[in-house]
Design a protein around this motif. Structure first.
Motif, PDB file in Angstrom:
ATOM      1  N   GLU A  66       0.803  -1.223   0.000  1.00 51.46           N
ATOM      2  CA  GLU A  66       0.000   0.000   0.000  1.00 51.46           C
ATOM      3  C   GLU A  66       0.835   1.272   0.000  1.00 51.46           C
ATOM      4  OE1 GLU A  66       0.294  -2.037   3.869  1.00 51.46           O
ATOM      5  OE2 GLU A  66      -0.830  -2.611   2.115  1.00 51.46           O
ATOM      6  N   ASP A  67       2.162   1.152  -0.072  1.00 49.13           N
ATOM      7  CA  ASP A  67       3.022   2.341  -0.127  1.00 49.13           C
ATOM      8  C   ASP A  67       2.794   3.151  -1.399  1.00 49.13           C
ATOM      9  OD1 ASP A  67       4.216   1.852   2.306  1.00 49.13           O
ATOM     10  OD2 ASP A  67       6.077   1.050   1.448  1.00 49.13           O
ATOM     11  N   GLY A  68       2.438   2.501  -2.466  1.00 51.24           N
ATOM     12  CA  GLY A  68       2.308   3.219  -3.735  1.00 51.24           C
ATOM     13  C   GLY A  68       3.671   3.697  -4.201  1.00 51.24           C
ATOM     14  N   VAL A  69       3.735   4.929  -4.666  1.00 49.14           N
ATOM     15  CA  VAL A  69       5.001   5.505  -5.111  1.00 49.14           C
ATOM     16  C   VAL A  69       5.799   5.889  -3.867  1.00 49.14           C
ATOM     17  CG1 VAL A  69       6.083   7.387  -6.409  1.00 49.14           C
ATOM     18  CG2 VAL A  69       3.963   6.367  -7.237  1.00 49.14           C
ATOM     19  N   ARG A  70       7.028   5.381  -3.793  1.00 49.06           N
ATOM     20  CA  ARG A  70       7.891   5.634  -2.635  1.00 49.06           C
ATOM     21  C   ARG A  70       8.871   6.748  -2.980  1.00 49.06           C
ATOM     22  NH1 ARG A  70       8.499   1.691   1.303  1.00 49.06           N
ATOM     23  NH2 ARG A  70      10.774   1.844   1.215  1.00 49.06           N
ATOM     24  N   VAL A  71       8.801   7.836  -2.192  1.00 52.68           N
ATOM     25  CA  VAL A  71       9.594   9.035  -2.469  1.00 52.68           C
ATOM     26  C   VAL A  71      10.483   9.337  -1.264  1.00 52.68           C
ATOM     27  CG1 VAL A  71       9.521  11.486  -3.081  1.00 52.68           C
ATOM     28  CG2 VAL A  71       7.724   9.928  -3.915  1.00 52.68           C
ATOM     29  N   LEU A  72      11.784   9.317  -1.466  1.00 54.48           N
ATOM     30  CA  LEU A  72      12.725   9.682  -0.401  1.00 54.48           C
ATOM     31  C   LEU A  72      12.802  11.198  -0.341  1.00 54.48           C
ATOM     32  CD1 LEU A  72      14.829   8.895   1.734  1.00 54.48           C
ATOM     33  CD2 LEU A  72      16.537   8.869  -0.114  1.00 54.48           C
ATOM     34  N   VAL A  73      12.563  11.759   0.853  1.00 54.84           N
ATOM     35  CA  VAL A  73      12.556  13.218   1.001  1.00 54.84           C
ATOM     36  C   VAL A  73      13.687  13.704   1.911  1.00 54.84           C
ATOM     37  CG1 VAL A  73      10.122  13.491   0.405  1.00 54.84           C
ATOM     38  CG2 VAL A  73      10.763  13.126   2.800  1.00 54.84           C
ATOM     39  N   ASP A  74      14.754  12.906   2.000  1.00 50.31           N
ATOM     40  CA  ASP A  74      15.974  13.307   2.704  1.00 50.31           C
ATOM     41  C   ASP A  74      17.014  13.713   1.664  1.00 50.31           C
ATOM     42  OD1 ASP A  74      14.808  12.610   5.096  1.00 50.31           O
ATOM     43  OD2 ASP A  74      15.944  10.746   5.335  1.00 50.31           O
ATOM     44  N   ARG A  75      17.827  14.707   1.981  1.00 47.43           N
ATOM     45  CA  ARG A  75      18.869  15.153   1.056  1.00 47.43           C
ATOM     46  C   ARG A  75      20.006  14.134   0.974  1.00 47.43           C
ATOM     47  NH1 ARG A  75      20.017  19.940  -1.561  1.00 47.43           N
ATOM     48  NH2 ARG A  75      18.172  20.776  -0.567  1.00 47.43           N
ATOM     49  N   LEU A  76      20.307  13.495   2.111  1.00 49.20           N
ATOM     50  CA  LEU A  76      21.403  12.533   2.164  1.00 49.20           C
ATOM     51  C   LEU A  76      20.848  11.118   2.151  1.00 49.20           C
ATOM     52  CD1 LEU A  76      23.449  14.262   5.006  1.00 49.20           C
ATOM     53  CD2 LEU A  76      23.747  14.519   2.534  1.00 49.20           C
ATOM     54  N   TRP A  77      21.603  10.201   1.523  1.00 43.34           N
ATOM     55  CA  TRP A  77      21.164   8.807   1.509  1.00 43.34           C
ATOM     56  C   TRP A  77      21.234   8.258   2.937  1.00 43.34           C
ATOM     57  CZ3 TRP A  77      18.431   6.173  -1.754  1.00 43.34           C
ATOM     58  CH2 TRP A  77      18.244   4.815  -1.512  1.00 43.34           C
ATOM     59  N   PRO A  78      20.218   7.527   3.386  1.00 35.35           N
ATOM     60  CA  PRO A  78      20.182   7.000   4.755  1.00 35.35           C
ATOM     61  C   PRO A  78      21.316   6.006   5.025  1.00 35.35           C
ATOM     62  CG  PRO A  78      18.034   6.844   3.697  1.00 35.35           C
ATOM     63  CD  PRO A  78      19.010   7.219   2.642  1.00 35.35           C
ATOM     64  N   ARG A  79      21.953   6.170   6.157  1.00 39.28           N
ATOM     65  CA  ARG A  79      23.062   5.296   6.542  1.00 39.28           C
ATOM     66  C   ARG A  79      22.605   3.854   6.681  1.00 39.28           C
ATOM     67  NH1 ARG A  79      26.620   8.575  10.987  1.00 39.28           N
ATOM     68  NH2 ARG A  79      26.925  10.384   9.659  1.00 39.28           N
ATOM     69  N   GLY A  80      23.424   2.976   6.159  1.00 40.48           N
ATOM     70  CA  GLY A  80      23.182   1.550   6.312  1.00 40.48           C
ATOM     71  C   GLY A  80      22.066   0.990   5.450  1.00 40.48           C
ATOM     72  N   MET A  81      21.490   1.797   4.586  1.00 46.03           N
ATOM     73  CA  MET A  81      20.368   1.341   3.754  1.00 46.03           C
ATOM     74  C   MET A  81      20.893   1.021   2.346  1.00 46.03           C
ATOM     75  SD  MET A  81      17.235   0.611   3.036  1.00 46.03           S
ATOM     76  CE  MET A  81      16.482   0.911   4.607  1.00 46.03           C
ATOM     77  N   ALA A  82      20.728  -0.219   1.942  1.00 47.62           N
ATOM     78  CA  ALA A  82      21.108  -0.616   0.586  1.00 47.62           C
ATOM     79  C   ALA A  82      20.093  -0.047  -0.399  1.00 47.62           C
ATOM     80  CB  ALA A  82      21.161  -2.133   0.481  1.00 47.62           C
ATOM     81  N   LYS A  83      20.588   0.484  -1.505  1.00 46.42           N
ATOM     82  CA  LYS A  83      19.681   1.115  -2.471  1.00 46.42           C
ATOM     83  C   LYS A  83      18.645   0.142  -3.018  1.00 46.42           C
ATOM     84  CE  LYS A  83      22.476   5.011  -3.490  1.00 46.42           C
ATOM     85  NZ  LYS A  83      22.888   6.012  -4.400  1.00 46.42           N
ATOM     86  N   ASP A  84      19.018  -1.099  -3.251  1.00 50.67           N
ATOM     87  CA  ASP A  84      18.042  -2.047  -3.783  1.00 50.67           C
ATOM     88  C   ASP A  84      16.986  -2.422  -2.737  1.00 50.67           C
ATOM     89  OD1 ASP A  84      20.051  -3.405  -2.366  1.00 50.67           O
ATOM     90  OD2 ASP A  84      19.764  -5.253  -3.504  1.00 50.67           O
ATOM     91  N   ALA A  85      17.347  -2.431  -1.463  1.00 52.75           N
ATOM     92  CA  ALA A  85      16.389  -2.763  -0.399  1.00 52.75           C
ATOM     93  C   ALA A  85      15.421  -1.615  -0.127  1.00 52.75           C
ATOM     94  CB  ALA A  85      17.132  -3.117   0.890  1.00 52.75           C
ATOM     95  N   ALA A  86      15.813  -0.391  -0.459  1.00 52.83           N
ATOM     96  CA  ALA A  86      14.981   0.781  -0.167  1.00 52.83           C
ATOM     97  C   ALA A  86      13.751   0.859  -1.068  1.00 52.83           C
ATOM     98  CB  ALA A  86      15.802   2.056  -0.310  1.00 52.83           C
ATOM     99  N   ARG A  87      13.854   0.309  -2.244  1.00 51.43           N
ATOM    100  CA  ARG A  87      12.762   0.340  -3.220  1.00 51.43           C
ATOM    101  C   ARG A  87      12.206   1.755  -3.395  1.00 51.43           C
ATOM    102  NH1 ARG A  87       7.470  -1.775  -2.356  1.00 51.43           N
ATOM    103  NH2 ARG A  87       6.665  -0.291  -3.823  1.00 51.43           N
ATOM    104  N   ILE A  88      13.100   2.673  -3.721  1.00 52.35           N
ATOM    105  CA  ILE A  88      12.748   4.078  -3.925  1.00 52.35           C
ATOM    106  C   ILE A  88      12.319   4.278  -5.378  1.00 52.35           C
ATOM    107  CG2 ILE A  88      13.686   6.433  -3.977  1.00 52.35           C
ATOM    108  CD1 ILE A  88      13.371   5.231  -1.185  1.00 52.35           C
ATOM    109  N   ASP A  89      11.209   4.956  -5.579  1.00 54.01           N
ATOM    110  CA  ASP A  89      10.757   5.294  -6.929  1.00 54.01           C
ATOM    111  C   ASP A  89      11.280   6.655  -7.357  1.00 54.01           C
ATOM    112  OD1 ASP A  89       9.101   2.942  -7.435  1.00 54.01           O
ATOM    113  OD2 ASP A  89       7.834   3.735  -5.834  1.00 54.01           O
ATOM    114  N   GLU A  90      11.365   7.588  -6.400  1.00 58.06           N
ATOM    115  CA  GLU A  90      11.834   8.935  -6.714  1.00 58.06           C
ATOM    116  C   GLU A  90      12.624   9.483  -5.541  1.00 58.06           C
ATOM    117  OE1 GLU A  90       9.271  11.724  -8.551  1.00 58.06           O
ATOM    118  OE2 GLU A  90       8.129  10.190  -9.614  1.00 58.06           O
ATOM    119  N   TRP A  91      13.612  10.337  -5.880  1.00 55.52           N
ATOM    120  CA  TRP A  91      14.423  11.000  -4.860  1.00 55.52           C
ATOM    121  C   TRP A  91      14.658  12.435  -5.318  1.00 55.52           C
ATOM    122  CZ3 TRP A  91      20.177   9.552  -3.511  1.00 55.52           C
ATOM    123  CH2 TRP A  91      20.566  10.233  -2.358  1.00 55.52           C
TER     124      TRP A  91
END
Length: 117
Positions: free
Chosen positions: A15-40
């Motif tokens: 139910e997340d729908g489109v996942r948008v990261l709204v932090d300027r810096l990439w989150p520590r310890g978070m693998a990009k493939d695991a984050a499943r980000i659609d937009e940044w």
């Protein structure tokens, strides 16, 4: 259509729908493939100066929200807010942040802007 605010470290949900990261810096310890980000959209995040000011504990969350809303009214950010509004019209959007208190973060301020506009 709903706008949700969640921590990036929480597992993605259907139910997340489109996942948008709204932090300027990439989150520590978070693998990009695991984050499943659609937009940044980095142009939508608080300025480095505002982020540093808030994290230094120099001001209140309310003052941070006021200053961030002013930044969101600037042309580039306003264009990106309009883009997010289009996404919300099409379906659910989840704003993601690494903040330990997502309800007192830029993601929450942005949700208020999207809900109000």
């Amino acid at each position: 259509m709903a706008v949700r605010v969640r921590r990036i470290y929480d597992s993605p949900e259907p139910e997340d729908g489109v996942r948008v990261l709204v932090d300027r810096l990439w989150p520590r310890g978070m693998a990009k493939d695991a984050a499943r980000i659609d937009e940044w959209p980095k142009g939508l995040t608080p300025s480095s100066e505002l982020r540093r000011w808030f994290h230094a504990g120099d001001g209140s969350y309310e003052e941070f929200a006021r200053r961030y809303e002013a930044e969101l009214a600037e042309p580039e950010a306003a264009r990106l807010v309009d883009h997010l509004r289009e996404l919300v019209r099409s379906g659910d959007v989840t704003l993601l942040t690494a903040s330990k208190s997502p309800d007192r973060s830029q993601a929450s301020v942005l949700r208020g802007v999207l809900d109000g506009g």
